[in-house]
Design an enzyme around this catalytic site. Structure first.
Site, PDB file in Angstrom:
ATOM      1  N   LEU A   1       2.267  -2.403  -1.091  1.00 24.03           N
ATOM      2  CA  LEU A   1       0.817  -2.464  -1.211  1.00 24.03           C
ATOM      3  C   LEU A   1       0.196  -1.313  -1.425  1.00 24.03           C
ATOM      4  O   LEU A   1       0.513  -0.505  -0.585  1.00 24.03           O
ATOM      5  CB  LEU A   1       0.259  -3.484   0.077  1.00 24.03           C
ATOM      6  N   ASP A   2      -0.898  -1.217  -2.284  1.00 25.11           N
ATOM      7  CA  ASP A   2      -1.368   0.082  -2.491  1.00 25.11           C
ATOM      8  C   ASP A   2      -2.507   0.208  -1.219  1.00 25.11           C
ATOM      9  O   ASP A   2      -2.689  -0.415  -0.601  1.00 25.11           O
ATOM     10  CB  ASP A   2      -2.262   0.050  -3.837  1.00 25.11           C
ATOM     11  N   LYS A   3      -2.723   1.660  -1.225  1.00 25.23           N
ATOM     12  CA  LYS A   3      -3.556   2.170  -0.313  1.00 25.23           C
ATOM     13  C   LYS A   3      -4.837   1.416   0.229  1.00 25.23           C
ATOM     14  O   LYS A   3      -5.188   1.085   1.367  1.00 25.23           O
ATOM     15  CB  LYS A   3      -3.714   3.637  -0.321  1.00 25.23           C
ATOM     16  N   ASP A   4      -5.448   0.780  -1.015  1.00 22.18           N
ATOM     17  CA  ASP A   4      -6.735   0.141  -0.490  1.00 22.18           C
ATOM     18  C   ASP A   4      -6.715  -1.355  -0.378  1.00 22.18           C
ATOM     19  O   ASP A   4      -7.637  -1.983  -0.041  1.00 22.18           O
ATOM     20  CB  ASP A   4      -7.838   0.463  -1.806  1.00 22.18           C
TER      21      ASP A   4
END
Length: 244
Positions: free
Chosen positions: A105-108
């Site tokens: 999952l991306d950081k944001d």
């Protein structure tokens, strides 16, 4: 234990997926009984042979770990980070088993991510051929209606190919330009949900993965984890054609 393919032994030890294990072998980083192995397909008994990766002997995992974790916003999907950024490994420092994450999952983004020491399951769960469906709850800014939903379902051409949602549902509208929607997709390309939505002139305010195949996030709070129950694990294994 019997003879097992070398990449599977490495994966079962929680070092890497089978595909990544093949690369370790090709790079000359794996040895068996003191001899570097650079050819794929070899079979060995991990209880008899001394198998090392980067000079470190493998420990055969006799028990498997399967965890569901609610990744908070701001945490990167790695088990460690040389730059000291907040990462998944920070939440599992008290565990002795060597875990690795299933997908990213991306950081944001936030929400459900699986962690395990079962390399075979992780390999299949992230392989495109098994088409694991993931469900996301997305807060968006901009006008949303049937025409936009239909475009998502039909597919939008991005720079790296067509991106298409399997299902799109309007959960609720806060205002004319503020909505919550659910999207189901089976792809795992980089920022695929964000790029799909933003290509249609909408802005993503919040992105939460709520399902990974048969595993559901539920009401688990950010930063917390739980062990998969037996039925969840059976359902996931059946989906991945794992009958162990």
């Amino acid at each position: 234990m019997g003879l097992i393919r070398l990449n599977k032994i490495i994966a079962d030890a929680g070092i890497a997926s089978r595909r990544a294990a093949d690369q370790l072998i090709l790079d000359g980083r794996v040895s068996v009984d003191g001899n570097v192995v650079i050819e794929l397909g070899g079979k060995y008994d991990p209880e008899i042979s001394n198998i090392k990766v980067d000079g470190e002997s493998l420990r055969v995992n006799k028990s498997k770990t399967y965890l569901a974790f609610h990744k908070p916003v701001g945490v990167i999907s790695t088990m460690s980070d040389p730059e000291g950024r907040s990462n998944l490994g920070d939440y599992f420092t008290d565990r002795k088993d060597r875990l690795f994450h299933v997908g990213r999952l991306d950081k944001d983004s936030e929400g459900l991510i699986l962690l395990t020491n079962d390399g075979e399951l992780a390999h299949r769960a992230t392989h495109p051929s098994y088409g694991i469906e993931k469900k996301y709850l997305v807060e968006i800014e901009g006008e949303f209606g049937k025409a936009i939903a239909d475009q998502m379902l039909q597919g939008v051409k991005l720079e790296d190919g067509l991106a298409r949602a399997l299902k799109v549902i309007l959960v609720r509208s806060v205002s004319k330009n503020h909505h919550w929607i659910e999207i189901i997709i089976h792809e795992g390309r980089y920022h695929i949900i964000r790029r799909l939505i933003e290509s249609l002139g909408l802005k993503v305010l919040r992105l939460i993965r709520i399902d990974f195949g048969p595993i559901t996030l539920g009401d688990m709070k950010a930063g917390r984890h739980r062990v998969l129950n037996s039925q969840e694990l059976i359902n996931l294994q059946n989906l991945l054609k794992l009958n162990n």
